[in-house]
Scaffold this active site. Structure first.
Site, short mmCIF file in Angstrom:
data_model
loop_
_atom_site.label_atom_id
_atom_site.label_comp_id
_atom_site.label_asym_id
_atom_site.label_seq_id
_atom_site.Cartn_x
_atom_site.Cartn_y
_atom_site.Cartn_z
N ARG A 157 -9.61 -10.59 -12.28
CA ARG A 157 -8.26 -9.53 -12.88
C ARG A 157 -7.48 -11.13 -12.89
O ARG A 157 -8.08 -12.25 -12.15
CB ARG A 157 -7.87 -9.13 -12.07
N ARG A 158 -6.11 -10.77 -13.08
CA ARG A 158 -4.92 -11.76 -13.66
C ARG A 158 -5.55 -13.22 -13.89
O ARG A 158 -5.26 -14.50 -13.76
CB ARG A 158 -4.57 -11.95 -11.93
N HIS A 188 -9.42 0.33 -11.57
CA HIS A 188 -8.75 1.69 -10.55
C HIS A 188 -7.51 1.88 -10.84
O HIS A 188 -6.77 3.54 -10.71
CB HIS A 188 -9.02 0.96 -8.69
N PHE A 189 -6.15 0.68 -10.27
CA PHE A 189 -5.25 1.08 -10.38
C PHE A 189 -4.40 1.60 -11.60
O PHE A 189 -3.43 2.67 -11.92
CB PHE A 189 -3.95 0.28 -9.69
N HIS A 190 -5.26 1.53 -12.84
CA HIS A 190 -4.91 2.11 -14.58
C HIS A 190 -5.14 3.71 -14.41
O HIS A 190 -4.92 3.98 -14.95
CB HIS A 190 -5.57 1.02 -15.76
N TYR A 200 1.60 4.94 -2.47
CA TYR A 200 2.08 6.86 -2.51
C TYR A 200 3.44 6.43 -2.65
O TYR A 200 3.46 7.89 -2.43
CB TYR A 200 1.25 7.05 -0.76
N HIS A 250 1.23 -1.30 0.00
CA HIS A 250 -0.23 0.20 0.21
C HIS A 250 0.86 0.95 0.21
O HIS A 250 1.24 2.27 -0.82
CB HIS A 250 -1.12 0.13 0.82
FE1 HAS Z 1 -5.70 1.75 -4.93
C1 HAS Z 1 -5.41 -1.19 -5.12
C2 HAS Z 1 -8.22 1.77 -2.10
C3 HAS Z 1 -5.53 5.50 -4.39
C4 HAS Z 1 -3.38 2.21 -6.46
N1 HAS Z 1 -4.57 0.77 -5.28
C5 HAS Z 1 -4.97 -0.70 -5.73
C6 HAS Z 1 -4.12 -1.99 -6.32
C7 HAS Z 1 -3.17 -0.66 -6.80
C8 HAS Z 1 -3.98 0.63 -6.01
C9 HAS Z 1 -2.10 -0.43 -7.56
O1 HAS Z 1 -9.13 -0.05 0.12
C10 HAS Z 1 -4.04 -2.98 -6.55
C11 HAS Z 1 -2.76 -3.40 -5.86
C12 HAS Z 1 -2.92 -5.08 -6.28
O2 HAS Z 1 -2.11 -5.16 -7.38
O3 HAS Z 1 -4.04 -5.77 -6.10
N2 HAS Z 1 -6.54 3.58 -3.11
C13 HAS Z 1 -7.26 2.58 -2.03
C14 HAS Z 1 -7.93 4.50 -2.01
C15 HAS Z 1 -7.27 5.42 -2.11
C16 HAS Z 1 -6.21 5.18 -3.09
C17 HAS Z 1 -8.78 4.85 -0.35
N3 HAS Z 1 -4.67 3.43 -5.24
C18 HAS Z 1 -4.25 4.75 -4.77
C19 HAS Z 1 -3.10 5.58 -6.15
C20 HAS Z 1 -2.90 4.58 -6.30
C21 HAS Z 1 -3.18 3.55 -6.10
C22 HAS Z 1 -3.22 6.98 -5.37
C23 HAS Z 1 -1.79 4.33 -7.44
C24 HAS Z 1 -0.38 5.31 -7.08
N4 HAS Z 1 -6.91 0.41 -3.84
C25 HAS Z 1 -7.54 0.45 -2.16
C26 HAS Z 1 -7.95 -0.74 -2.38
C27 HAS Z 1 -7.22 -1.08 -3.48
C28 HAS Z 1 -6.74 -0.89 -4.00
C29 HAS Z 1 -8.94 -0.69 -0.64
C30 HAS Z 1 -7.82 -3.04 -2.69
C31 HAS Z 1 -8.79 -3.46 -3.62
C32 HAS Z 1 -8.34 -4.99 -3.78
O4 HAS Z 1 -9.59 -5.47 -3.30
O5 HAS Z 1 -7.46 -5.59 -3.91
C33 HAS Z 1 -7.13 6.69 -2.14
O6 HAS Z 1 -5.74 7.22 -1.29
C34 HAS Z 1 -7.66 7.52 -2.66
C35 HAS Z 1 -8.15 9.77 -2.42
C36 HAS Z 1 -8.32 9.99 -3.24
C37 HAS Z 1 -9.03 10.86 -3.68
C38 HAS Z 1 -8.79 11.88 -4.83
C39 HAS Z 1 -8.92 13.58 -4.39
C40 HAS Z 1 -8.51 14.70 -5.52
C41 HAS Z 1 -7.54 14.98 -5.97
C42 HAS Z 1 -7.26 15.71 -7.14
C43 HAS Z 1 -7.91 17.08 -7.39
C44 HAS Z 1 -8.46 17.69 -8.97
C45 HAS Z 1 -8.23 18.97 -8.85
C46 HAS Z 1 -8.69 19.44 -10.61
C47 HAS Z 1 -7.63 19.70 -8.00
C48 HAS Z 1 -9.73 11.03 -3.09
C49 HAS Z 1 -6.87 15.24 -5.24
C50 HAS Z 1 -9.73 19.23 -11.03
C51 HAS Z 1 -10.06 20.71 -11.57
C52 HAS Z 1 -11.42 21.09 -12.12
C53 HAS Z 1 -11.04 22.08 -12.79
C54 HAS Z 1 -12.70 19.85 -11.81
CU CU Z 2 -4.05 0.05 -0.66
#
Ligand code: HAS
Ligand code: CU
Length: 548
Positions: A439-440, A374-376, A227, A223
């Site tokens: 998946r996988r 999700h991760f793509h 980050y 995890h």
């Molecule tokens: Fe994830 C699985 C939960 C973020 C990558 N994640 C994965 C895997 C990868 C991955 C690679 O709880 C698969 C691993 C595997 O092979 O099994 N993930 C989360 C949560 C977040 C999250 C809660 N993941 C990421 C990030 C990754 C990433 C970042 C890579 C860089 N993820 C999971 C969970 C799994 C998971 C479970 C397991 C699933 C399973 O069952 O296997 C949070 O950090 C996300 C928080 C983000 C936000 C978005 C904030 C938005 C922002 C943009 C603002 C936009 C602006 C522009 C300013 C709340 C900061 C807009 C402008 C306008 C004008 C509209």
């Molecule tokens: Cu994670």
């Protein structure tokens, strides 16, 4: 203090560029594997020359998830440190090269195991799948190499602190150090499982492996790994983007606080990858789910901060109305446009993460291709487009060249191609995942079952997306090769934003690494000690290895 105009020293530039070359070579090879995978899964294509689907998938995950990211990040952090806390000393640079060669040699070793078909175990290398020992030894060398570079960075930073007592460190350096601290603490988990469990087991020194412990140690690392990918992108969002658009950093303290929160909460959350795993009590899973929700906060702070920077800038240019500022942003500048599209995609990507983390909902999506979707979006779009955006100024800065208007235009096209390709591929993955597509796994109609037949149209959409993405890979390689070797000579800025003048002075407690590392260790102990004791006490008989 920092001088805006200083160039990164040319020897430091070489070190940084060496990392970036490896990263982009990994992108080409890993991207090609990705294209072939989507073609296989469409059911229309069979791999030639005895290449296995899982072999290909391992190439893809290892090269893109582990090699591209780690090399690019370390190259970027060295350049950032050299720029903002002074040229590296000969000794530090030497350690940087030692780290680089260890990582490169490790990568070659791991790659040789995969390419000879002896390590088709995917990038998560779940036991009891067993790879050839060189696969694990290579990975261990990559980790050790990254530690050498990490310590070199710490020593360099400590020297700056000594020369500038009582001063807040340069923001970009601060963030680089936070990122490497996160990496160091996280990689202890994967180093432990590889050295203590996988290597002796794959060498035949022990017969069996404890699967649950190996997975738990893997996700303790896995995890925070995500980050480790995200924080360098956030460095660019907080520090570089404000300068590129001509605006100001909204708040130095808020930026630092968000990095501290990432440090605290990104490690004790590995169980959210193991929510369906037997052998871990639900109460401990629940605790880590709560901590997962806490680690969402610094991302929300980042979103807020970016909106504030954009809006302040737009209004300073005379924008009115609720969203008038939106039109004032420099849409034609690829250094802004690529990371911006990354931010935009992070809104649905992050929402998907919150769904994954929601304990019960995880049962619907776990092990389906939804997670791949999700991760793509997260790493392969948000993070990668930001890295491309960094490359557009970092490479010419380091090679003493400039990005021409034509290349800038191509980079805008590249961004659009990437977003379109990923929208096709990733949306299809999310939908197919909700319909239960695993998946996988390679293509199968599962005996023409009605459910599996439902997935096929989505899998064809994935292949269309994958093909468009491959065009994106060709474009980025053309741009990167141009910036590195062929673009006209000249000076390119290393953009470093300044803080809004009215902002508060940075509280020095944010620099108190001992305090933060102490709290991290305490949180890790709370989240993991009892579950580990239980895993050891109730361990089932170990598993023998399976290999193909
Ligand atoms: Fe994830 C699985 C939960 C973020 C990558 N994640 C994965 C895997 C990868 C991955 C690679 O709880 C698969 C691993 C595997 O092979 O099994 N993930 C989360 C949560 C977040 C999250 C809660 N993941 C990421 C990030 C990754 C990433 C970042 C890579 C860089 N993820 C999971 C969970 C799994 C998971 C479970 C397991 C699933 C399973 O069952 O296997 C949070 O950090 C996300 C928080 C983000 C936000 C978005 C904030 C938005 C922002 C943009 C603002 C936009 C602006 C522009 C300013 C709340 C900061 C807009 C402008 C306008 C004008 C509209
Ligand atoms: Cu994670």
């Amino acid at each position: 203090m920092m001088n805006q105009d200083t160039k990164v020293n040319s020897l430091d530039a070489k070190l940084s560029m060496a990392h970036i070359y490896v990263a982009f070579i990994a992108l080409v090879l890993g991207g090609t594997a990705g294209l072939l995978q989507t073609l296989v899964r469409s059911g229309q294509f069979i791999l030639p020359a005895g290449i296995g689907y899982y072999q290909l998938l391992t190439v893809h995950g290892v090269l893109l998830g582990l090699v591209l990211t780690t090399f690019f990040i370390i190259g970027f952090l060295f350049a950032g440190l050299s720029k903002t806390s002074g040229t590296l000393s000969n000794r530090i640079r030497f350690y940087g090269w030692v780290g680089f060669w260890l990582m490169t040699f490790g990568t070659a070793l791991t790659a040789s195991a995969i390419l000879t078909g002896k390590a088709s175990v995917l990038y998560t290398f779940y036991a009891p799948l067993m790879a050839h020992p060189t696969f694990y030894i290579g990975l261990a060398l990559v980790v050790v190499g990254s530690w050498v570079s990490g310590f070199a960075m710490f020593i360099h930073f400590a020297k700056w602190k000594k020369l500038n007592p009582g001063q807040a460190s340069p923001l970009l350096s601060y963030m680089a150090i936070a990122t490497m601290i996160l990496w160091l603490i996280a990689t202890l988990g994967v180093a432990a499982t590889v050295l203590i469990q996988y290597i002796p087991w794959s060498l035949g020194l022990v017969d069996t492996i404890d699967v649950l412990i190996s997975r738990t140690l893997f996700w303790y690392f896995g995890h925070p790994l995500v980050y480790f990918w995200l924080l360098p992108a956030y460095m660019a969002w907080y520090v570089i983007i404000p300068k590129i658009i001509g605006g100001k950093i909204f708040s130095d303290s808020l930026a630092r606080l968000s990095f501290v929160l990432f440090l605290l909460f990104s490690i004790p959350v590995g169980f959210h990858h193991q929510l369906t795993e037997p052998g871990i009590a639900p109460s401990w899973k629940y605790l880590q789910v709560v901590l997962t929700f806490l680690v969402i906060i610094p991302s929300l702070m980042t979103a807020f901060s970016m909106f504030a920077t954009f809006e302040m800038y737009g209004r300073s240019k005379g924008a009115t109305g609720l969203f008038g500022w939106f039109r004032k942003l420099p849409w034609g500048d690829a250094r802004f446009f690529a990371p911006f599209m990354g931010m935009l995609i992070f809104i649905p990507a992050g929402a998907g993460g919150i769904i994954n983390a929601s304990h019960q909902l995880n049962q619907v999506v776990h092990n389906t291709i939804w997670v791949t979707g999700h991760f793509h979006l997260t790493v392969a779009t948000t993070v990668l487009l930001t890295f491309f955006g960094i490359a557009y100024w970092l490479i010419p800065h380091l090679t003493g060249r400039i990005m021409t208007k034509a290349m800038n235009k191509l980079a805008i096209v590249q961004t659009i191609v990437w977003v379109i390709g990923m929208t096709f591929m990733s949306s299809a993955m999310h939908f197919a995942g909700l319909l239960g597509a695993p998946r996988r796994s390679a293509f199968s109609t599962y005996g023409d079952s009605a459910q599996a037949l439902e997935w096929i149209p989505y899998q064809i959409a994935q292949a269309i997306g994958g093909t468009i993405l491959f065009i994106g890979i060709i474009l980025i390689i053309v741009i990167v090769a141009n910036l590195a070797f062929f673009a006209p000579k000249g000076e390119t800025e290393f953009p470093i934003g300044e803080v809004e003048e009215a902002a508060e002075k940075t509280p020095m407690i944010l620099e108190n690494w001992k305090l933060w590392v102490g709290i991290i260790i305490a949180l890790i102990l709370v989240a993991y000690t009892v579950p580990f004791i239980e895993m050891i006490q109730h361990a089932p008989p170990g598993s023998k290895g399976f290999s193909n």
